[in-house]
Design an enzyme around this catalytic site. Structure first.
Site, PDB file in Angstrom:
ATOM      1  N   TYR A 156      41.158  44.435  25.930  1.00 33.30           N
ATOM      2  CA  TYR A 156      41.950  43.388  25.286  1.00 33.30           C
ATOM      3  C   TYR A 156      42.113  43.664  23.797  1.00 33.30           C
ATOM      4  O   TYR A 156      43.209  43.500  23.245  1.00 33.30           O
ATOM      5  CB  TYR A 156      41.276  42.027  25.489  1.00 33.30           C
ATOM      6  CG  TYR A 156      41.224  41.601  26.928  1.00 33.30           C
ATOM      7  CD1 TYR A 156      42.246  40.829  27.481  1.00 33.30           C
ATOM      8  CD2 TYR A 156      40.162  41.975  27.747  1.00 33.30           C
ATOM      9  CE1 TYR A 156      42.206  40.441  28.809  1.00 33.30           C
ATOM     10  CE2 TYR A 156      40.116  41.589  29.080  1.00 33.30           C
ATOM     11  CZ  TYR A 156      41.146  40.825  29.605  1.00 33.30           C
ATOM     12  OH  TYR A 156      41.103  40.450  30.924  1.00 33.30           O
ATOM     13  N   HIS A 183      43.680  35.129  42.226  1.00 27.15           N
ATOM     14  CA  HIS A 183      43.835  36.371  41.473  1.00 27.15           C
ATOM     15  C   HIS A 183      43.227  37.551  42.237  1.00 27.15           C
ATOM     16  O   HIS A 183      43.718  38.669  42.154  1.00 27.15           O
ATOM     17  CB  HIS A 183      43.136  36.214  40.108  1.00 27.15           C
ATOM     18  CG  HIS A 183      43.188  37.434  39.255  1.00 27.15           C
ATOM     19  ND1 HIS A 183      44.321  37.834  38.586  1.00 27.15           N
ATOM     20  CD2 HIS A 183      42.226  38.358  38.950  1.00 27.15           C
ATOM     21  CE1 HIS A 183      44.064  38.945  37.915  1.00 27.15           C
ATOM     22  NE2 HIS A 183      42.814  39.288  38.114  1.00 27.15           N
ATOM     23  N   ASP A 185      45.353  43.732  38.314  1.00 26.01           N
ATOM     24  CA  ASP A 185      44.940  43.285  36.995  1.00 26.01           C
ATOM     25  C   ASP A 185      45.262  44.366  35.958  1.00 26.01           C
ATOM     26  O   ASP A 185      46.419  44.778  35.843  1.00 26.01           O
ATOM     27  CB  ASP A 185      43.452  42.908  37.010  1.00 26.01           C
ATOM     28  CG  ASP A 185      43.054  42.066  35.804  1.00 26.01           C
ATOM     29  OD1 ASP A 185      42.691  42.667  34.778  1.00 26.01           O
ATOM     30  OD2 ASP A 185      43.126  40.826  35.882  1.00 26.01           O
TER      31      ASP A 185
END
Length: 260
Positions: free
Chosen positions: A169, A239, A62
């Protein structure tokens, strides 16, 4: 997570699993700018220098994968080998970002760029999103135990921890997006690697095909940017590929380490 095969640590490799900045017991700077890419790369170099090893392999999942791709371009001397789990190289990301399948998976990124609202939503009902994330997202809903989930909640509930996680982010995605569409802009200490950059470091990509955040095609065609790359696609993995298929992932890691 139960593992029945030999792990790299079992095989004698010195394994270090740090908390990234902002997470768990790591420092949590308050400013968004503190989570820009250059700071993460400085953290990586500091960690490598601390252990003063002659040979270093990095394994990133990730956001950790994002840092691996960036380091391979900006600091190619830092790692001898690299492994990325379910995070796309910027080349395929640019190529497939605007497909309908990927747009449906990327909705949360825009949400995380908002001020304050993401934290308020994620805190609701005693961090219920953590239960949902680790129960519904893996292929095997029992891969994360009640104890695992309780520990994640405890880590996120520390003062400033949730904002630090969302700041990843806020700090990086706007830079990344601008450079995906303006390739002529040079990368000067802020974004992710130019999609035209060639990575010479031996690389392995392990990809859970049932990732709910990234389309499977993101792991295709990597040879255009990485001549020495091997890709392993795990059909029955999400994931959270290292949790869904720990034995397979450890076996592939050991084979890669021993081959190189």
């Amino acid at each position: 997570m139960e593992v029945s095969v030999e792990t790299p640590a079992d095989a004698g490799y010195h394994v270090v699993a740090p908390d990234l900045r902002g997470y768990n017991r790591s420092d949590r700077p308050e400013s968004v700018e503190a989570y820009r890419m250059e700071h993460h790369l400085a953290d990586l170099r500091g960690l490598v220098n601390h252990f003063d090893s002659d040979s270093v392999t990095v394994v990133g999942h990730d956001w950790g994968g994002a840092f691996v791709w960036e380091a391979a371009v900006r600091q190619p001397d830092l790692f001898d080998r690299q492994v990325v789990l379910n995070f796309p190289h910027p080349g395929p990301y640019k190529r497939d970002l605007l497909t309908w399948g990927q747009l449906k998976r990327s909705w949360y990124v825009g949400f995380f760029l908002l001020p304050r609202l993401p934290e308020a939503v994620l805190k609701r009902d005693n961090y219920a999103f953590v239960d949902q994330l680790f129960r519904d997202d893996p292929v095997n809903p029992d891969r994360f135990s009640k104890t695992d989930i309780r520990r994640y909640k405890r880590a996120l509930s520390q003062p400033g921890a949730l904002t630090a996680a969302v700041n990843y982010y806020r700090a990086l995605i706007p830079q990344y997006s601008r450079r995906l569409f303006v390739e002529s802009v040079p990368f000067v200490g802020t974004g992710l690697p130019r999609t035209t950059s060639t990575i010479e470091t031996p690389t392995m990509v392990i990809w859970g095909e049932q990732d709910s955040t990234v389309v499977p095609s993101m792991a295709a065609g990597l040879e255009e940017w990485i001549p020495d790359v091997e890709v392993h696609r795990l059909e029955n993995a999400s994931h959270w590929v290292q949790e869904d298929c720990p034995d397979t992932v450890n076996t592939q890691l050991l084979e890669f380490l021993q081959h190189h």
